[in-house]
Design a protein around this motif. Structure first.
Motif, PDB file in Angstrom:
ATOM      1  N   GLU A  49      -5.206  -9.183   7.599  1.00 46.17           N
ATOM      2  CA  GLU A  49      -4.652  -8.793   8.891  1.00 46.17           C
ATOM      3  C   GLU A  49      -3.378  -7.973   8.709  1.00 46.17           C
ATOM      4  O   GLU A  49      -3.165  -6.946   9.382  1.00 46.17           O
ATOM      5  CB  GLU A  49      -4.340 -10.039   9.730  1.00 46.17           C
ATOM      6  CG  GLU A  49      -5.555 -10.711  10.332  1.00 46.17           C
ATOM      7  CD  GLU A  49      -5.218 -12.039  10.989  1.00 46.17           C
ATOM      8  OE1 GLU A  49      -4.029 -12.464  10.913  1.00 46.17           O
ATOM      9  OE2 GLU A  49      -6.129 -12.653  11.570  1.00 46.17           O
ATOM     10  N   ASN A  50      -2.539  -8.396   7.780  1.00 46.45           N
ATOM     11  CA  ASN A  50      -1.290  -7.672   7.533  1.00 46.45           C
ATOM     12  C   ASN A  50      -1.533  -6.314   6.881  1.00 46.45           C
ATOM     13  O   ASN A  50      -0.813  -5.351   7.151  1.00 46.45           O
ATOM     14  CB  ASN A  50      -0.354  -8.518   6.669  1.00 46.45           C
ATOM     15  CG  ASN A  50       0.514  -9.443   7.497  1.00 46.45           C
ATOM     16  OD1 ASN A  50       1.245  -9.013   8.375  1.00 46.45           O
ATOM     17  ND2 ASN A  50       0.414 -10.747   7.235  1.00 46.45           N
ATOM     18  N   ILE A  51      -2.525  -6.237   6.009  1.00 48.33           N
ATOM     19  CA  ILE A  51      -2.850  -4.935   5.423  1.00 48.33           C
ATOM     20  C   ILE A  51      -3.296  -3.979   6.518  1.00 48.33           C
ATOM     21  O   ILE A  51      -2.853  -2.815   6.576  1.00 48.33           O
ATOM     22  CB  ILE A  51      -3.931  -5.070   4.329  1.00 48.33           C
ATOM     23  CG1 ILE A  51      -3.381  -5.854   3.133  1.00 48.33           C
ATOM     24  CG2 ILE A  51      -4.402  -3.685   3.868  1.00 48.33           C
ATOM     25  CD1 ILE A  51      -4.411  -6.169   2.067  1.00 48.33           C
ATOM     26  N   ASN A  52      -4.196  -4.438   7.399  1.00 50.73           N
ATOM     27  CA  ASN A  52      -4.622  -3.583   8.519  1.00 50.73           C
ATOM     28  C   ASN A  52      -3.434  -3.148   9.376  1.00 50.73           C
ATOM     29  O   ASN A  52      -3.327  -1.979   9.774  1.00 50.73           O
ATOM     30  CB  ASN A  52      -5.615  -4.337   9.409  1.00 50.73           C
ATOM     31  CG  ASN A  52      -7.023  -4.355   8.858  1.00 50.73           C
ATOM     32  OD1 ASN A  52      -7.382  -3.559   7.996  1.00 50.73           O
ATOM     33  ND2 ASN A  52      -7.836  -5.280   9.365  1.00 50.73           N
ATOM     34  N   LYS A  53      -2.537  -4.078   9.651  1.00 52.83           N
ATOM     35  CA  LYS A  53      -1.430  -3.811  10.579  1.00 52.83           C
ATOM     36  C   LYS A  53      -0.347  -2.938   9.965  1.00 52.83           C
ATOM     37  O   LYS A  53       0.144  -1.997  10.613  1.00 52.83           O
ATOM     38  CB  LYS A  53      -0.822  -5.131  11.044  1.00 52.83           C
ATOM     39  CG  LYS A  53       0.324  -4.985  12.039  1.00 52.83           C
ATOM     40  CD  LYS A  53       0.830  -6.347  12.507  1.00 52.83           C
ATOM     41  CE  LYS A  53       1.974  -6.208  13.499  1.00 52.83           C
ATOM     42  NZ  LYS A  53       2.473  -7.541  13.959  1.00 52.83           N
ATOM     43  N   HIS A  54       0.024  -3.224   8.722  1.00 53.87           N
ATOM     44  CA  HIS A  54       1.204  -2.573   8.147  1.00 53.87           C
ATOM     45  C   HIS A  54       0.878  -1.461   7.144  1.00 53.87           C
ATOM     46  O   HIS A  54       1.746  -0.632   6.855  1.00 53.87           O
ATOM     47  CB  HIS A  54       2.091  -3.620   7.468  1.00 53.87           C
ATOM     48  CG  HIS A  54       2.601  -4.672   8.398  1.00 53.87           C
ATOM     49  ND1 HIS A  54       3.585  -4.427   9.329  1.00 53.87           N
ATOM     50  CD2 HIS A  54       2.249  -5.981   8.562  1.00 53.87           C
ATOM     51  CE1 HIS A  54       3.833  -5.524  10.021  1.00 53.87           C
ATOM     52  NE2 HIS A  54       3.031  -6.490   9.577  1.00 53.87           N
ATOM     53  N   LEU A  55      -0.344  -1.455   6.622  1.00 60.58           N
ATOM     54  CA  LEU A  55      -0.688  -0.457   5.603  1.00 60.58           C
ATOM     55  C   LEU A  55      -1.936   0.347   5.957  1.00 60.58           C
ATOM     56  O   LEU A  55      -2.360   1.203   5.182  1.00 60.58           O
ATOM     57  CB  LEU A  55      -0.906  -1.150   4.250  1.00 60.58           C
ATOM     58  CG  LEU A  55       0.312  -1.869   3.676  1.00 60.58           C
ATOM     59  CD1 LEU A  55      -0.079  -2.646   2.416  1.00 60.58           C
ATOM     60  CD2 LEU A  55       1.439  -0.896   3.364  1.00 60.58           C
ATOM     61  N   GLY A  56      -2.504   0.083   7.123  1.00 61.12           N
ATOM     62  CA  GLY A  56      -3.742   0.769   7.492  1.00 61.12           C
ATOM     63  C   GLY A  56      -3.587   2.266   7.628  1.00 61.12           C
ATOM     64  O   GLY A  56      -4.510   3.033   7.347  1.00 61.12           O
ATOM     65  N   THR A  57      -2.435   2.696   8.088  1.00 63.75           N
ATOM     66  CA  THR A  57      -2.143   4.142   8.158  1.00 63.75           C
ATOM     67  C   THR A  57      -0.904   4.412   7.312  1.00 63.75           C
ATOM     68  O   THR A  57       0.066   5.016   7.764  1.00 63.75           O
ATOM     69  CB  THR A  57      -1.914   4.584   9.607  1.00 63.75           C
ATOM     70  OG1 THR A  57      -0.875   3.766  10.187  1.00 63.75           O
ATOM     71  CG2 THR A  57      -3.177   4.437  10.436  1.00 63.75           C
ATOM     72  N   GLN A  58      -0.970   3.967   6.068  1.00 60.27           N
ATOM     73  CA  GLN A  58       0.214   3.958   5.224  1.00 60.27           C
ATOM     74  C   GLN A  58       0.713   5.361   4.901  1.00 60.27           C
ATOM     75  O   GLN A  58      -0.017   6.344   4.940  1.00 60.27           O
ATOM     76  CB  GLN A  58      -0.077   3.203   3.925  1.00 60.27           C
ATOM     77  CG  GLN A  58      -1.165   3.819   3.064  1.00 60.27           C
ATOM     78  CD  GLN A  58      -1.748   2.802   2.088  1.00 60.27           C
ATOM     79  OE1 GLN A  58      -1.722   1.611   2.321  1.00 60.27           O
ATOM     80  NE2 GLN A  58      -2.286   3.289   0.987  1.00 60.27           N
ATOM     81  N   SER A  59       1.972   5.407   4.555  1.00 62.95           N
ATOM     82  CA  SER A  59       2.632   6.652   4.197  1.00 62.95           C
ATOM     83  C   SER A  59       2.002   7.253   2.951  1.00 62.95           C
ATOM     84  O   SER A  59       1.372   6.561   2.140  1.00 62.95           O
ATOM     85  CB  SER A  59       4.118   6.379   3.963  1.00 62.95           C
ATOM     86  OG  SER A  59       4.761   7.506   3.461  1.00 62.95           O
TER      87      SER A  59
END
Length: 498
Positions: free
Chosen positions: A258-268
């Motif tokens: 869930e955190n990967i989707n939320k914080h890294l899903g559209t990562q820099s």
């Protein structure tokens, strides 16, 4: 030819004249391989290795021991023209052939090459940077670490795969993911021109003016052998890299993804993530654990904006380090000294699927199946389940229609890696079932009718639409080019088109 190969050729020629019935020399004669004839066509630095020799073993040993090619002789080209000479010889004798560099192509279709000639590309290893510093000419057998280290010493870099021991063009012909793809695109997006030996043994420089240009960027294994290539290279923009790693127990699956989707899903563009399930009995003897990495470019410590949500999940272990781009393979367990680079006689098979985002419920279901299967069948308990989240900007800047690589819209690369010591067909079937069942769970979680699979990780039972795209025009274009350039299907052993 070096002396040992010349002596072997003389011995074989003599044996053929005497037709030594059931000996291995006799079997080579049966297949019409006269190494004295072949060696006369090759450069002085080329080598021929016969079964039973150390050179043969070194050249034919592969990373995965399931459905391996059947090699009568291994031939090592000393110069680029040798590759064409070997292909022409094989065609004259109606023998199949297969090129090998790092030997990490684990797809089972290579096992259809039997009683043939292996072309081991390891002597065609070189990196020459152009005078203007914008391109480099790379030999067809060059491994990724050689490319990375040579360019780095000159203040340059390019996109290579994350594993140091694979070649650059093996992955590149299938697109090729890499740590720098957010900046510059896939490995294949770096191609400027490829010098290739085609199915009939002729040579061609394939570039943007060739109708093969589209095909070699994603389906290139089907069209020729790269003997050298000009690729784009770039000034090193950031020398610093850092990672933060977290080890989680299985109860954290939902929170992690869930955190990967939320914080890294559209990562820099400067951030990527990488995780895997694996059994670690010292930490949890009953269930697999999950290792999770965040890697960031241009910093000496990963930004707390990215690490804080995962720290709050309560990892049982954390780690962090700073270094440079050349450290990334070792950090992620893909360096030359790491287990994935060892040819230890194991079967290593993958079942890839590309996703847009994680379905957390599917992640839980896949974890539970991976846990139960690898605990119940201890022969499989060294297996991994890989989850790769590269930055994507450079990949998506390239028009999807402009290359044969089909799945630029996907964001994640997932693959169970089922690893075990060979023990017969029953275990092979159990391993393949586990891998396909795990992939099926993830596919069902996408709610897609299409199954997208990365060709460089493919198991071999997928369909051409899974490897090369579902659009009818893609399939028709690939087939038309295949019929034009390889009507006899000489290149039919690595994820064949048809």
């Amino acid at each position: 030819m070096e002396v040992v190969a010349a002596l072997a050729s003389w011995g074989l020629s003599s044996a053929c004249q005497n037709t030594l019935g059931r000996s291995w020399l006799g079997s080579l004669c049966h297949w019409g391989i006269d190494t004295s004839d072949l060696s006369s066509r090759l450069s002085s630095t080329a080598q021929i290795y016969l079964p039973g020799s150390v050179g043969y073993t070194n050249s034919t040993t592969r990373w995965s021991n399931l459905d391996v090619p059947g090699v009568n002789i291994a031939v090592v080209p000393g110069v680029e023209d040798d590759v064409a000479a070997i292909v022409k010889y094989a065609n004259e004798k109606n023998l199949p052939f297969l090129a090998q560099s790092g030997g990490h192509g684990a797809i089972t279709t290579v096992g259809k090459m039997q009683n043939g000639i292996e072309i081991w590309m390891n002597q065609l290893s070189s990196v020459e940077i152009s005078d203007d510093g914008n391109t480099a000419v790379v030999g067809g057998g060059t491994l990724s670490k050689t490319v990375t280290d040579t360019l780095w010493a000159a203040g340059k870099q390019t996109v290579t795969g994350g594993c140091e021991c694979t070649s650059i063009f093996g992955p590149g012909l299938g697109g090729g993911h890499g740590f720098l793809q957010g900046r510059h695109g896939l490995i294949s997006d770096q191609f400027v021109a490829l010098n290739m030996v085609l199915a009939d043994g002729t040579t061609q420089t394939v570039d943007e003016n060739s109708d093969l240009w589209w095909a070699v960027q994603g389906a290139g294994h089907n069209f020729g052998i790269v003997t050298s290539a000009t690729i784009k290279v770039y000034d090193i923009q950031y020398r610093d890299w850092a990672y933060a790693s977290f080890l989680f127990t299985g109860d954290k699956i939902e929170g992690l993804y869930e955190n990967i989707n939320k914080h890294l899903g559209t990562q820099s563009v400067d951030v990527l993530n990488y995780s895997f399930f694996f059994n670690y009995p010292d930490v949890d003897p009953a269930k697999p654990v999950i290792m999770f990495f965040i890697l960031q470019e241009g910093v000496t410590a990963v930004d707390a904006t990215y690490t804080a949500p995962f720290q709050k999940l309560g990892p049982i272990m954390t780690d962090a380090a700073r270094g440079s781009y050349t450290d990334l393979p070792a950090w992620t367990g893909n360096g030359n000294e790491s287990p994935p680079c060892q040819k230890a006689g194991l079967v290593n098979i993958r079942f890839p699927i590309d996703l847009e985002s994680y379905n957390v419920a599917a992640q839980r279901k896949a974890y539970d199946l991976f846990a139960s299967a690898t605990q119940q069948n201890t022969a499989l308990n060294n297996s991994l389940f890989l989850f790769e989240g590269y930055s994507l900007q450079g990949v998506k800047e390239v028009s999807p229609e402009s290359t044969a690589f089909p799945f630029r819209g996907d964001n994640l690369l997932l693959a169970p890696l089922i690893t075990y010591a060979p023990a017969g067909p029953d275990l092979d079937r159990a391993a393949a079932k586990l891998g396909n069942d795990l992939r099926q769970i993830l596919w069902e979680g996408t709610n897609r009718s299409e199954l997208h699979t990365y060709v460089n990780y493919a198991f071999g039972d997928e369909k051409t639409v899974n490897w090369y795209g579902y659009e009818q025009w893609r399939q028709e274009k690939l087939l038309a080019l295949k019929n034009k350039y390889d009507p006899l299907r000489k290149f039919s052993f690595y994820a064949p088109i048809a």
